[in-house]
Design a protein around this motif. Structure first.
Motif, PDB file in Angstrom:
ATOM      1  N   GLY A 201     -21.291   1.953  -1.032  1.00 31.52           N
ATOM      2  CA  GLY A 201     -20.765   1.390  -0.018  1.00 31.52           C
ATOM      3  C   GLY A 201     -21.649   0.474   0.845  1.00 31.52           C
ATOM      4  O   GLY A 201     -22.700   0.166   0.022  1.00 31.52           O
ATOM      5  N   THR A 202     -21.501   0.190   2.028  1.00 33.54           N
ATOM      6  CA  THR A 202     -22.712  -0.544   2.602  1.00 33.54           C
ATOM      7  C   THR A 202     -23.604   0.441   3.307  1.00 33.54           C
ATOM      8  O   THR A 202     -23.456   1.511   3.925  1.00 33.54           O
ATOM      9  CB  THR A 202     -22.029  -1.086   4.198  1.00 33.54           C
ATOM     10  OG1 THR A 202     -20.951  -1.776   3.721  1.00 33.54           O
ATOM     11  CG2 THR A 202     -22.937  -2.245   4.637  1.00 33.54           C
TER      12      THR A 202
ATOM     13  N   THR B 274     -24.598   2.941   1.663  1.00 32.89           N
ATOM     14  CA  THR B 274     -24.192   4.342   1.231  1.00 32.89           C
ATOM     15  C   THR B 274     -23.959   4.651  -0.361  1.00 32.89           C
ATOM     16  O   THR B 274     -23.606   3.648  -0.961  1.00 32.89           O
ATOM     17  CB  THR B 274     -22.942   4.899   2.091  1.00 32.89           C
ATOM     18  OG1 THR B 274     -21.908   3.825   1.553  1.00 32.89           O
ATOM     19  CG2 THR B 274     -23.008   4.805   3.431  1.00 32.89           C
TER      20      THR B 274
ATOM     21  N   ILE C 174     -15.138  14.264  -0.229  1.00 34.31           N
ATOM     22  CA  ILE C 174     -15.702  13.043  -0.409  1.00 34.31           C
ATOM     23  C   ILE C 174     -17.015  13.247   0.403  1.00 34.31           C
ATOM     24  O   ILE C 174     -17.119  13.403   1.517  1.00 34.31           O
ATOM     25  CB  ILE C 174     -15.088  11.584  -0.029  1.00 34.31           C
ATOM     26  CG1 ILE C 174     -14.189  11.318  -0.937  1.00 34.31           C
ATOM     27  CG2 ILE C 174     -16.169  10.423   0.167  1.00 34.31           C
ATOM     28  CD1 ILE C 174     -14.603  10.979  -2.371  1.00 34.31           C
TER      29      ILE C 174
ATOM     30  N   LYS D 154     -20.511  11.076   1.453  1.00 36.81           N
ATOM     31  CA  LYS D 154     -20.851   9.826   1.627  1.00 36.81           C
ATOM     32  C   LYS D 154     -22.242  10.022   2.239  1.00 36.81           C
ATOM     33  O   LYS D 154     -22.238  10.262   3.287  1.00 36.81           O
ATOM     34  CB  LYS D 154     -19.960   9.052   2.773  1.00 36.81           C
ATOM     35  CG  LYS D 154     -20.190   7.471   2.824  1.00 36.81           C
ATOM     36  CD  LYS D 154     -19.279   7.071   3.961  1.00 36.81           C
ATOM     37  CE  LYS D 154     -17.950   6.743   3.474  1.00 36.81           C
ATOM     38  NZ  LYS D 154     -17.275   5.646   4.462  1.00 36.81           N
TER      39      LYS D 154
ATOM     40  N   GLN E 159     -15.920  13.848   4.030  1.00 38.56           N
ATOM     41  CA  GLN E 159     -14.640  13.822   4.780  1.00 38.56           C
ATOM     42  C   GLN E 159     -13.674  14.058   3.532  1.00 38.56           C
ATOM     43  O   GLN E 159     -13.882  14.435   2.414  1.00 38.56           O
ATOM     44  CB  GLN E 159     -14.559  12.183   4.869  1.00 38.56           C
ATOM     45  CG  GLN E 159     -15.224  11.322   3.607  1.00 38.56           C
ATOM     46  CD  GLN E 159     -15.054   9.950   4.006  1.00 38.56           C
ATOM     47  OE1 GLN E 159     -14.481   9.199   3.353  1.00 38.56           O
ATOM     48  NE2 GLN E 159     -15.275   9.309   5.142  1.00 38.56           N
ATOM     49  N   GLU E 160     -12.484  13.970   3.959  1.00 34.41           N
ATOM     50  CA  GLU E 160     -11.305  14.329   3.161  1.00 34.41           C
ATOM     51  C   GLU E 160     -11.398  13.403   1.781  1.00 34.41           C
ATOM     52  O   GLU E 160     -11.591  12.340   1.824  1.00 34.41           O
ATOM     53  CB  GLU E 160      -9.994  13.857   3.893  1.00 34.41           C
ATOM     54  CG  GLU E 160      -8.429  14.031   3.347  1.00 34.41           C
ATOM     55  CD  GLU E 160      -7.633  13.636   4.407  1.00 34.41           C
ATOM     56  OE1 GLU E 160      -7.978  13.063   5.564  1.00 34.41           O
ATOM     57  OE2 GLU E 160      -6.177  13.617   3.979  1.00 34.41           O
TER      58      GLU E 160
ATOM     59  N   VAL F  70      -9.218  11.396  -1.008  1.00 35.20           N
ATOM     60  CA  VAL F  70      -7.880  10.916  -0.905  1.00 35.20           C
ATOM     61  C   VAL F  70      -7.798  10.479  -2.415  1.00 35.20           C
ATOM     62  O   VAL F  70      -8.165   9.709  -2.997  1.00 35.20           O
ATOM     63  CB  VAL F  70      -7.793   9.975  -0.076  1.00 35.20           C
ATOM     64  CG1 VAL F  70      -6.236   9.185  -0.038  1.00 35.20           C
ATOM     65  CG2 VAL F  70      -7.959  10.362   1.448  1.00 35.20           C
TER      66      VAL F  70
ATOM     67  N   LYS G 287     -10.245  -2.151   1.401  1.00 35.74           N
ATOM     68  CA  LYS G 287     -11.183  -1.125   0.639  1.00 35.74           C
ATOM     69  C   LYS G 287     -11.280   0.196   1.313  1.00 35.74           C
ATOM     70  O   LYS G 287     -11.539   1.146   0.899  1.00 35.74           O
ATOM     71  CB  LYS G 287     -12.286  -1.936   0.566  1.00 35.74           C
ATOM     72  CG  LYS G 287     -13.589  -1.061  -0.121  1.00 35.74           C
ATOM     73  CD  LYS G 287     -14.688  -1.553  -0.072  1.00 35.74           C
ATOM     74  CE  LYS G 287     -15.446  -1.279   1.596  1.00 35.74           C
ATOM     75  NZ  LYS G 287     -17.058  -1.661   1.555  1.00 35.74           N
ATOM     76  N   ASN G 288     -10.785  -0.148   2.623  1.00 34.38           N
ATOM     77  CA  ASN G 288     -10.970   1.011   3.486  1.00 34.38           C
ATOM     78  C   ASN G 288      -9.540   1.603   3.918  1.00 34.38           C
ATOM     79  O   ASN G 288      -9.510   2.521   4.906  1.00 34.38           O
ATOM     80  CB  ASN G 288     -11.667   0.752   4.791  1.00 34.38           C
ATOM     81  CG  ASN G 288     -13.248   0.720   4.945  1.00 34.38           C
ATOM     82  OD1 ASN G 288     -13.814   1.336   3.850  1.00 34.38           O
ATOM     83  ND2 ASN G 288     -13.849   0.191   5.511  1.00 34.38           N
TER      84      ASN G 288
HETATM   85  P1  ATP Z   1     -18.039   0.661   4.084  1.00 33.36           P
HETATM   86  O1  ATP Z   1     -18.559   1.472   5.439  1.00 33.36           O
HETATM   87  O2  ATP Z   1     -18.212  -0.664   3.847  1.00 33.36           O
HETATM   88  O3  ATP Z   1     -16.327   0.848   3.777  1.00 33.36           O
HETATM   89  P2  ATP Z   1     -18.402   2.915   2.472  1.00 33.36           P
HETATM   90  O4  ATP Z   1     -19.740   3.665   2.732  1.00 33.36           O
HETATM   91  O5  ATP Z   1     -17.068   3.553   3.233  1.00 33.36           O
HETATM   92  O6  ATP Z   1     -18.707   1.366   2.579  1.00 33.36           O
HETATM   93  P3  ATP Z   1     -16.615   2.341   0.599  1.00 33.36           P
HETATM   94  O7  ATP Z   1     -17.093   0.927  -0.160  1.00 33.36           O
HETATM   95  O8  ATP Z   1     -15.614   2.050   1.258  1.00 33.36           O
HETATM   96  O9  ATP Z   1     -18.049   2.516   0.968  1.00 33.36           O
HETATM   97  O10 ATP Z   1     -15.955   3.159  -0.758  1.00 33.36           O
HETATM   98  C1  ATP Z   1     -16.615   3.183  -2.060  1.00 33.36           C
HETATM   99  C2  ATP Z   1     -15.408   3.553  -3.023  1.00 33.36           C
HETATM  100  O11 ATP Z   1     -15.536   5.250  -2.582  1.00 33.36           O
HETATM  101  C3  ATP Z   1     -14.166   3.234  -2.771  1.00 33.36           C
HETATM  102  O12 ATP Z   1     -13.891   2.091  -3.438  1.00 33.36           O
HETATM  103  C4  ATP Z   1     -13.148   4.536  -3.175  1.00 33.36           C
HETATM  104  O13 ATP Z   1     -13.065   4.304  -4.575  1.00 33.36           O
HETATM  105  C5  ATP Z   1     -14.261   5.575  -2.971  1.00 33.36           C
HETATM  106  N1  ATP Z   1     -13.729   6.493  -1.691  1.00 33.36           N
HETATM  107  C6  ATP Z   1     -14.416   6.223  -0.621  1.00 33.36           C
HETATM  108  N2  ATP Z   1     -13.847   7.095   0.405  1.00 33.36           N
HETATM  109  C7  ATP Z   1     -12.844   7.848  -0.438  1.00 33.36           C
HETATM  110  C8  ATP Z   1     -12.145   8.969   0.155  1.00 33.36           C
HETATM  111  N3  ATP Z   1     -11.963   9.500   1.194  1.00 33.36           N
HETATM  112  N4  ATP Z   1     -11.443   9.454  -1.141  1.00 33.36           N
HETATM  113  C9  ATP Z   1     -11.224   8.856  -2.160  1.00 33.36           C
HETATM  114  N5  ATP Z   1     -11.993   7.971  -2.519  1.00 33.36           N
HETATM  115  C10 ATP Z   1     -12.967   7.393  -1.495  1.00 33.36           C
END
Ligand code: ATP
Ligand code: MG
Length: 287
Positions: free
Chosen positions: A19-20, A22, A43, A45, A90-91, A93, A140-141
């Motif tokens: 992610g950003t 992460t 999950i 992060k 986190q949960e 999904v 994405k979120n």
């Molecule tokens: P940002 O803050 O930019 O949203 P992030 O750290 O949340 O960054 P994401 O890019 O939103 O990272 O998530 C990366 C990938 O992880 C998503 O495309 C998704 O496939 C998966 N993912 C994230 N959170 C979950 C979750 N709670 N349950 C299942 N899959 C998840």
């Protein structure tokens, strides 16, 4: 007041991407309840070690999500700190991020998409009532907890994920890359996120959902994206006039003119949900 989770109680599984600032992993959290061991799918992060200075910001996002509770908001269990590792727990999904789900090409009906837009509006309305700004709304979120029957339109169920690292901590390039989801006024004042900023992002997200998860402006470089806002451009309008109108209201360059959640919900509810009529009307939406 946020729950601290023992690092030793976490089991790490497959990487799910980045992610950003992460890295995201599937995992399990161990609890002992009634003298029994329970494993919960979670999950993990983890903050990228190069962005250690963002820990407080990620912690704040975790703390925000664990303090509020709503059926369409993702549940955060807590955080875990181990040496230089900083982790939000986190949960999990089941069906993952909505943009990926839609891009996979699963055929989904218009009423299916509409029900997701309504659920997001419902979550936003809750946040608006609490006077809480999310700050990172995009497909994405949005995490898909239940598929429903995508082709028949039986209801899906989404949860809005945490906002992650605040834009205040980001370099200009990272913010520019969030065009068209980030509200234009955030480019000038990243420290002044308002409820109106979320309305803009909502508009861009609805556009994205109705275009099957294709990112508006995908492949554009940062200069092109900056120009898009400087010239006050709009995303190509949906052929479905009422929907195009709602998106345009949300993506108004003047934040003061963006609608309230109440108005957004009213407009979404008034959209006709006959899939036949609407599918026909929206056919040529993608550019
Ligand atoms: P940002 O803050 O930019 O949203 P992030 O750290 O949340 O960054 P994401 O890019 O939103 O990272 O998530 C990366 C990938 O992880 C998503 O495309 C998704 O496939 C998966 N993912 C994230 N959170 C979950 C979750 N709670 N349950 C299942 N899959 C998840
Ligand atoms: Mg995210």
């Amino acid at each position: 007041q946020i729950h601290m989770i023992k690092f030793g109680d976490l089991n790490w599984g497959d990487s799910l991407g980045q992610g950003t600032f992460t890295r995201i992993f599937k995992g399990y959290k161990t609890d002992f309840r009634d003298g029994e061991k329970h494993m919960t799918e979670v999950i993990l992060k983890e903050l990228d070690s190069a962005y250690k200075n963002c820990w407080e910001s990620l912690f704040e996002a975790a703390s925000l999500m664990s303090q509020i509770s709503h059926k369409h908001l993702l549940h955060v269990y807590g955080v875990s700190v181990h040496g230089s590792q900083n982790i939000m727990v986190q949960e999990f999904v089941k069906y993952g991020a909505l943009d990926l789900y839609l891009k996979r090409g699963t055929s989904v009906s218009v009423s299916w998409k509409l029900s997701i837009a309504k659920q997001l509006a419902c979550a936003l309305n809750f946040l608006e009532e609490q006077n809480i700004v999310h700050g990172n709304i995009c497909a994405k979120n949005l995490l898909l907890a239940r598929e429903g029957d995508p082709s028949l339109g039986s209801s899906p169920f989404i949860k809005l994920s945490d906002p992650g690292i605040s834009v205040v901590m980001m370099g200009n390039d990272v913010i520019l890359d969030r065009i068209p989801w980030v509200a234009p006024e955030v480019l000038d004042a990243p420290d002044n996120l308002t409820l109106e900023c979320d309305k803009w992002s909502f508009g861009a997200t609805v556009w994205e959902i109705f275009n099957d998860g294709n990112s508006p402006l995908r492949g554009w470089n940062l200069d092109q994206k900056r120009n898009f806002y400087e010239n006050m451009h709009q995303l190509p309008p949906s052929q479905w006039t009422e929907l195009a109108d709602l998106i345009a209201q949300c993506m108004d360059y003047d934040a003061a003119f963006r609608p309230s959640c109440r108005s957004i919900i009213r407009q979404l509810n008034s959209l006709i949900t006959s899939d036949y009529v609407i599918l026909h009307a929206t056919e040529p939406v993608t550019q």
